[in-house]
Design an enzyme around this catalytic site. Structure first.
Site, PDB file in Angstrom:
ATOM      1  N   HIS A  84       0.841  -1.206   0.000  1.00 53.75           N
ATOM      2  CA  HIS A  84       0.000   0.000   0.000  1.00 53.75           C
ATOM      3  C   HIS A  84       0.872   1.249   0.000  1.00 53.75           C
ATOM      4  O   HIS A  84       0.674   2.157  -0.806  1.00 53.75           O
ATOM      5  CB  HIS A  84      -0.928  -0.006   1.215  1.00 53.75           C
TER       6      HIS A  84
ATOM      7  N   ASP B 298       6.408  21.079 -26.749  1.00 52.92           N
ATOM      8  CA  ASP B 298       6.335  19.722 -26.176  1.00 52.92           C
ATOM      9  C   ASP B 298       7.377  19.658 -25.076  1.00 52.92           C
ATOM     10  O   ASP B 298       8.033  20.646 -24.770  1.00 52.92           O
ATOM     11  CB  ASP B 298       6.634  18.670 -27.268  1.00 52.92           C
TER      12      ASP B 298
ATOM     13  N   TRP C   1       7.172  -0.061   3.895  1.00 59.94           N
ATOM     14  CA  TRP C   1       7.719   0.602   2.710  1.00 59.94           C
ATOM     15  C   TRP C   1       9.091   1.181   3.013  1.00 59.94           C
ATOM     16  O   TRP C   1       9.856   1.493   2.110  1.00 59.94           O
ATOM     17  CB  TRP C   1       6.762   1.678   2.178  1.00 59.94           C
TER      18      TRP C   1
ATOM     19  N   SER D 131      12.449   5.632 -13.788  1.00 57.17           N
ATOM     20  CA  SER D 131      11.345   6.376 -14.403  1.00 57.17           C
ATOM     21  C   SER D 131      11.277   7.794 -13.832  1.00 57.17           C
ATOM     22  O   SER D 131      11.181   8.765 -14.582  1.00 57.17           O
ATOM     23  CB  SER D 131      10.041   5.628 -14.162  1.00 57.17           C
ATOM     24  N   SER D 132      11.339   7.897 -12.508  1.00 60.87           N
ATOM     25  CA  SER D 132      11.249   9.232 -11.886  1.00 60.87           C
ATOM     26  C   SER D 132      12.408  10.113 -12.314  1.00 60.87           C
ATOM     27  O   SER D 132      12.226  11.306 -12.574  1.00 60.87           O
ATOM     28  CB  SER D 132      11.282   9.134 -10.368  1.00 60.87           C
TER      29      SER D 132
ATOM     30  N   HIS E 174      13.369  11.840   3.416  1.00 66.48           N
ATOM     31  CA  HIS E 174      12.772  13.107   3.771  1.00 66.48           C
ATOM     32  C   HIS E 174      12.598  14.041   2.584  1.00 66.48           C
ATOM     33  O   HIS E 174      11.509  14.572   2.396  1.00 66.48           O
ATOM     34  CB  HIS E 174      13.443  13.791   4.957  1.00 66.48           C
TER      35      HIS E 174
ATOM     36  N   GLU F  12      12.077  13.073  -0.267  1.00 67.25           N
ATOM     37  CA  GLU F  12      10.965  12.424  -0.963  1.00 67.25           C
ATOM     38  C   GLU F  12       9.620  12.967  -0.488  1.00 67.25           C
ATOM     39  O   GLU F  12       8.697  13.181  -1.278  1.00 67.25           O
ATOM     40  CB  GLU F  12      11.050  10.914  -0.732  1.00 67.25           C
TER      41      GLU F  12
ATOM     42  N   TYR G 197       9.020  15.902   0.461  1.00 63.27           N
ATOM     43  CA  TYR G 197       8.791  17.208  -0.149  1.00 63.27           C
ATOM     44  C   TYR G 197       8.570  17.083  -1.640  1.00 63.27           C
ATOM     45  O   TYR G 197       7.883  17.908  -2.237  1.00 63.27           O
ATOM     46  CB  TYR G 197       9.934  18.153   0.203  1.00 63.27           C
TER      47      TYR G 197
ATOM     48  N   SER H 231      -1.188  27.307  -5.360  1.00 63.97           N
ATOM     49  CA  SER H 231      -0.821  28.694  -5.654  1.00 63.97           C
ATOM     50  C   SER H 231      -1.342  29.129  -7.019  1.00 63.97           C
ATOM     51  O   SER H 231      -1.358  30.318  -7.317  1.00 63.97           O
ATOM     52  CB  SER H 231       0.701  28.862  -5.640  1.00 63.97           C
TER      53      SER H 231
ATOM     54  N   HIS I 156      15.214  13.137  11.924  1.00 64.05           N
ATOM     55  CA  HIS I 156      14.069  13.276  12.838  1.00 64.05           C
ATOM     56  C   HIS I 156      13.110  12.094  12.721  1.00 64.05           C
ATOM     57  O   HIS I 156      12.186  11.975  13.500  1.00 64.05           O
ATOM     58  CB  HIS I 156      13.339  14.622  12.644  1.00 64.05           C
ATOM     59  N   HIS I 157      13.349  11.214  11.747  1.00 65.16           N
ATOM     60  CA  HIS I 157      12.565   9.979  11.671  1.00 65.16           C
ATOM     61  C   HIS I 157      13.156   8.919  12.589  1.00 65.16           C
ATOM     62  O   HIS I 157      12.609   7.831  12.697  1.00 65.16           O
ATOM     63  CB  HIS I 157      12.560   9.433  10.242  1.00 65.16           C
TER      64      HIS I 157
ATOM     65  N   THR J 116       7.114  26.980   5.462  1.00 61.15           N
ATOM     66  CA  THR J 116       5.810  26.382   5.191  1.00 61.15           C
ATOM     67  C   THR J 116       4.704  27.309   5.674  1.00 61.15           C
ATOM     68  O   THR J 116       3.688  27.493   4.999  1.00 61.15           O
ATOM     69  CB  THR J 116       5.694  25.009   5.883  1.00 61.15           C
TER      70      THR J 116
ATOM     71  N   LYS K 199       4.029  30.120   3.317  1.00 61.98           N
ATOM     72  CA  LYS K 199       3.169  29.736   2.204  1.00 61.98           C
ATOM     73  C   LYS K 199       1.699  29.836   2.590  1.00 61.98           C
ATOM     74  O   LYS K 199       0.890  30.431   1.864  1.00 61.98           O
ATOM     75  CB  LYS K 199       3.491  28.315   1.751  1.00 61.98           C
TER      76      LYS K 199
ATOM     77  N   ARG L 112       1.830   1.664  15.147  1.00 60.43           N
ATOM     78  CA  ARG L 112       1.420   1.469  13.770  1.00 60.43           C
ATOM     79  C   ARG L 112       1.844   0.079  13.299  1.00 60.43           C
ATOM     80  O   ARG L 112       2.605  -0.598  13.977  1.00 60.43           O
ATOM     81  CB  ARG L 112       2.022   2.554  12.877  1.00 60.43           C
TER      82      ARG L 112
END
Lengths: 188, 529, 375
Positions: free
Chosen positions: B80, B109, B145, B173-174, B257, B259, B261, B272, B306-307, B332, B335, B454
């Site tokens: 998931h 293009d 994951w 791909s990314s 991390h 990722e 963002y 925006s 921080h994770h 943040t 924004k 979790r």
């Protein structure tokens, strides 16, 4: 048209280069992490090379308790214990202790002890002149060996640390040894 | 670089119109076709990943084991997560970039159209491999994951090799997509489209693309190390050989991390774009928005640990990462304040894209607040790996990233199809989603604070009431998305012609081409005032 | 206020008032000085967020109500103000500094593990905890005590469903207890919410944490890091006793552990009956082995081998005993020689060799297990 092509190609080349560099950087993080650990004492990794004998004087004014904790990892049929649970030492004084390993299996085995010091920040002040953890430890079936550790605590150890815990985890690396000696042929 | 555009593009692109059938989609190099492919792929993946979430929630509806066994439950949470991150959110943003970036900067293009085709068509294979690994003996990846070693190395089953392979393909791909976006933005801007005139969606995507090429290779490195540790006897993460399992987490979160963002910066760009349109007022503080985006991106490289506050870090490490993480809330916050200032004294109307954007601002901010709470290290020891964290990242990713994608689809759907969507259905979709998503994720804060970890298939009975409620919300949210599917098909098939400029307050080059946007746009670069 | 707000929320979602009172809504205040500090930090930052949220969303909703086109509001033209930007960058920054100061203080206190009165070594493994008192002669495993019948919904779930263990950790109140935490296989995380202690157990490395419990009582937590299949089934239970009670308990336990070792020797001369072995064996099997090999002995294909019809289980008895004692390195099969006594070992091997149609008729006596151990 062509000039744009070039423009694109140059830029793509640069970006691909960055990508490859970052892929390399991912692997660079491995040695960087070790440096980081050395500097910060993260994970309480101690140096894996022998230290020189102390040059400074013994600090008689205080004593530091050094606790020993040893375990075997996962399914490993060894008994592995320090002969002393803990010891009080003056910083700077060279001390020798033993760890006893008995191979309870029917096979010759090779172990590798991994040290870890807690609190991690004190790891840099824990110097090992001789340690069984520097080498792989082969123990024959049913044999018992006493393995020495010669160490001293750096007199520069900050006063807030009164107790150091040194842990050794014994890993069974017999299979890895067997695998490498197979691939290396008989030469080793 | 823009002078090259002035030369005509005709010689290169013959004026073919799409040929029919499957070949059109297989061989297409048209940015609009590829954008469409990405978006549909993302939507299908969103539904598949959603079904897995429903398996999880069905099992958690009541305490005890009812539907799946714990090992399959772990596979569900793992796949998931992977599907939603790499299969839904990221391809959806890439799809939007494909459709909109060339049109927004007046390019004909994407700069590298053949690579564009390639970068899409390897994605289905990646996910096919990942999904098929679930049917292997022993099941698919079951280590979360985040695939922490040694659970993913010594203690995992052989589907790990397939997992690694599919992550490699997703990464490639990314990266190809990101390179394409950067080259397009740098080289194909219409004359006069200076960097500081670009729409914010383009800006945020440019920064995202740089984040992607900076960190996706690190992820590739991490999975490669997992592979060699598992199969080739290396010891990157194995203490026995001098490695360190905690190092895996450092490398993973160095990717992980930024990722996060990657999945939210384009959302900022979308909101925006939409908020000024329906406030009929220019975006407040355009340049500060750009700088805030850039500083969030830069800060994202120094907060990864921080994770991992509970892994046992030296005190000053904990302090450093706590301060840096708290610092991220400043740009943040800027924004959010700017969006509110844009609305302030505007002339607002509340079409569906605006409704989703407003929901985004509120709910993403709630996710931001819980993020700020998580940054406080001593409190994080209590929050870490509980449902509080699950609530936090679903608020920023579902009501953040996904809501912004839905808002973007509603906003540009008339431009893509030439038809207006069914307003009534859209309203139904919005209100169903908004209510159910909060029933789904809000109570997770409470069970998390009360101590529910979790990634567990079964829980203590004091969490039962809330979990039942969460599961009800989950199914409601899941089925609400079927309304969206029906609405999309209806919009594509029916005929409710819209003008070129669909929204009264809209601003930007994409509104200067007719609706639906012709197969080729801006073959002659537009004039930018 | 927080509680009221939450209860109102829960009400709004249709949960009755009666159950709302018992709903778990917030972080526990805990029973240590540190946990109270953490709770206060949590509440402070929560209220700050509420205030900022109220201001921002208030302004937004005001704009949405007042400045809508349908009211004929004409859009203003402003779109920039450096002054405003500086203000709303600076104010959050100052708030953050205000937050960082108490957080740093608490963190420094949490990381100070010096001068402990008691040290407990905690080792996590799939899926149990092992406790060893450093200064005493006592060590034991702590396993989930909730029976499978409750997990499978065949019996009613009891109050501490999934949060009960066979042997809890016991610590004295009012004393600084230091935990040295490590793992035997994958990463686990030892967590007791009431102490605000959560620390990862990393294989090969030790981590430190400490607590000083103020109130005697039973405190429950769970493993907090995904550690494989039964991650949800390895709770932590800690009993805090007054120091004198703790000392009595410790003396009893040490004596018991000594006696148990002596009793083991008596077992060697004993011959146990098949029925006795099978009954005890089934109990041990369900508690220790069934998580992987499954209660029906079929395992999970590709993950955990089945024992039904397994060659080793039906043929080579000595290899079978050896695997149970020493485990298989690099797999989830642990070395049970360190975990269970001779009698249980003999029983569970006998059970495996005769259950699920394996019917080998073999009876394994404690003596035979002992002999394999000594080889």
């Amino acid at each position: 048209m062509d000039s744009q092509r070039l423009d694109n190609t140059a830029l793509v080349k640069r970006l691909v280069l960055i990508t490859l560099a970052m892929f390399g950087f991912g692997f660079m993080l491995v040695p960087l992490y070790d440096v980081f650990c050395d500097v910060t004492g993260l994970n309480g990794k101690t140096s894996d090379t022998a230290a020189q004998a102390p040059t400074s004087l013994i600090d008689e004014s205080r004593e530091v308790t050094v606790e020993f904790w040893s375990r075997t990892q996962g399914a490993m049929p060894w008994e592995f214990q320090p002969t002393l649970k803990k010891i009080k030492v003056h910083p700077g004084k060279v001390t020798k202790v033993f760890f006893r390993a008995s191979n309870r299996s029917n096979d010759d085995m090779v172990g590798q002890a991994i040290p870890s010091v807690s609190p991690g920040l004190a790891a840099n002040y824990f110097h090992k002149i001789e340690c069984f953890c520097f080498n792989q430890q082969p123990v024959k079936a049913g044999e018992t060996v006493d393995m020495p550790l010669i160490f001293y605590v750096d007199p520069a150890l900050p006063a807030k640390f009164t107790t150091l815990t040194l842990s050794y985890t014994m890993f069974d690396i017999s299979n890895q040894i067997a695998a490498t000696s197979l691939t290396n042929g008989e030469s080793s | 670089m823009s002078k090259v555009i002035e030369q005509d593009h005709h010689e290169h692109h013959d004026h073919h119109h799409p040929s029919g059938g499957i070949k059109r989609w297989l061989y297409t190099t048209n940015h609009k076709d590829i954008g469409t492919l990405y978006l549909w792929f993302a939507f299908i993946m969103f539904l598949i990943g959603g079904c897995m979430a429903l398996v999880i929630r069905a099992e958690l509806f009541q305490p005890g084991l009812q539907i799946v066994d714990p090992d399959f439950f772990n596979q569900m949470t793992t796949v998931h997560g992977l599907i939603m991150v790499f299969g839904a959110v990221m391809p959806a943003f890439t799809g939007l970039a494909n459709w909109m970036v060339p049109m927004m900067i007046g390019a004909p293009d994407m700069a590298l159209p053949r690579m564009n085709n390639w970068s899409f068509w390897i994605l289905p294979f990646a996910f096919f491999i990942l999904l098929m690994s679930l049917f292997m003996e022993g099941g698919g990846p079951n280590f979360g994951w985040t695939f922490y070693a040694p659970l993913s190395t010594t203690y995992s089953n052989d589907s790990t090799a397939l997992f690694v392979f599919s992550v490699h393909i997703m990464g490639m791909s990314s990266i190809m997509g990101a390179i394409n976006v950067i080259v397009t933005i740098f080289n194909l801007r219409a004359p006069g489209m200076t960097l500081m005139k670009m729409p914010l969606f383009v800006w945020t995507w440019l920064i995202t693309a740089f984040l992607l090429i900076a960190v996706m290779p690190v992820l590739a490195g991490a999975v490669t190390m997992v592979l060699t540790d598992k199969y080739f006897g290396t010891s990157f993460f194995n203490a026995a050989g001098g490695g360190d399992p905690v190092m895996f987490q450092h490398i993973f979160w160095f990717f992980g991390h930024p990722e996060v963002y990657i999945m939210i910066l384009p959302a900022f760009g979308i909101v925006s774009t939409i908020v000024p349109t329906f406030s009929r007022k220019r975006l407040f503080g355009y340049s500060s928005m750009v700088y805030a985006t850039a500083s969030i991106a830069l800060l994202s490289f120094v907060v990864w640990a921080h994770h991992m506050f509970t892994t046992g870090m030296p005190l000053f490490g904990e302090l450093f990462f706590m301060y840096c993480t708290m610092l991220i809330s400043v740009p943040t916050g800027v924004k959010v304040f700017n969006w509110v200032a844009t609305m302030w004294r505007g002339a607002m109307t509340f079409e569906i894209p605006m409704m989703f954007s407003i929901a985004f601002i509120i709910l993403f901010t709630i996710g931001g607040f819980s993020g700020l709470m998580l940054a406080i290290t001593p409190a994080d020891f209590q929050y870490h790996d509980t449902y509080f964290v699950v609530a936090h990242f679903h608020y920023v990713l579902v009501t953040g990233a996904i809501f912004s994608i839905i808002a973007a689809v509603y906003y540009w759907l008339p431009k893509w199809t030439g038809n207006m969507y069914d307003e009534g259905l859209a309203k139904l979709h919005f209100w169903c989603s908004l209510i159910s998503v909060n029933v789904l994720f809000f109570p997770m804060h409470f069970v998390g604070l009360a101590g529910m970890p979790r990634r567990i298939p079964d829980y203590a009975i004091q969490f039962a009431d809330f979990n039942a409620l969460i599961s009800v919300g989950a199914f409601a949210f899941g089925f609400s998305q079927l309304i969206f599917l029906y609405l999309l098909i209806k919009c594509i098939r029916e005929n409710h012609q819209v003008p070129a400029k669909v929204w009264e307050g809209a601003d930007g080059l994409e509104w200067e081409v007719p609706s639906p946007a012709p197969y080729h746009t801006f073959e002659k670069p537009p004039l930018i005032r | 206020m927080y509680r009221t707000a939450c209860i109102l929320f829960a009400w709004g979602l249709g949960i009755g008032s009666a159950s709302a009172k018992d709903l778990p809504l917030n972080m526990p205040r805990g029973v240590t000085d540190i946990s109270e500090q953490v709770y206060d930090l949590h509440m402070t930052i929560f209220y700050i967020c509420c205030i900022i949220g109220a201001l921002v969303f208030g302004a937004m909703f005001a704009a949405m109500i007042l400045h809508r086109k349908s009211r004929g509001h004409k859009p203003a033209q402003f779109h920039e103000s450096t002054k405003v930007e500086i203000i709303w960058t600076t104010i959050p920054f100052l708030i953050l500094i205000g937050m960082a100061i108490p957080a740093t203080k608490t963190l420094i206190a949490m990381e100070d593990t010096t001068e402990a009165d008691l040290t407990v070594q905690i080792t996590g493994s799939q899926w149990k905890w092992h406790y060893k008192y450093f200064d005493y002669n006592l060590e034991y495993f702590s396993l989930l005590a909730t029976p499978m019948s409750q997990i499978n919904n065949r019996f009613k779930k009891e109050e501490n469903y999934l949060l009960e263990v066979d042997r809890p950790l016991v610590i004295p109140t009012g004393k600084k207890v230091r935990f040295l935490i490590t793992s035997d296989d994958v990463i686990h995380s030892w967590w007791v919410p009431e102490f605000a202690v959560k620390k990862d157990a990393n294989p090969g490395f030790i981590n430190e944490a400490w607590t000083k419990v103020n109130e005697p009582g039973i405190y429950r937590g769970q493993c907090a890091e995904l550690c494989g299949k039964d991650h949800g089934f390895m709770p932590v239970v800690v009993i805090a006793k007054a120091p004198d009670e703790f000392d009595t308990w410790m003396a009893e336990q040490e004596a018991e552990q000594r006696q148990a070792k002596e009793k083991e020797k008596e077992l060697l001369g004993m011959n146990m009956e098949m029925d006795e072995l099978m009954t005890l064996g089934e109990k041990v099997y369900l508690a220790r082995c069934a998580a992987c090999h499954q209660p029906n002995g079929q395992g999970i294909p590709g993950v955990f081998p089945g024992l039904q019809g397994n060659h080793m289980v039906t043929q080579d008895q000595e290899a079978h005993i050896d695997v149970v004692i020493n485990g298989v390195n690099g797999t989830a099969m642990q070395a049970f020689g360190k975990q269970i006594g001779l009698k249980e070992m003999a029983a569970v091997i006998t059970y495996e060799r005769n259950a699920w149609g394996n019917n080998t008729g073999d009876i394994v006596q404690p003596k035979e297990v002992y002999e394999v151990m000594q080889k």
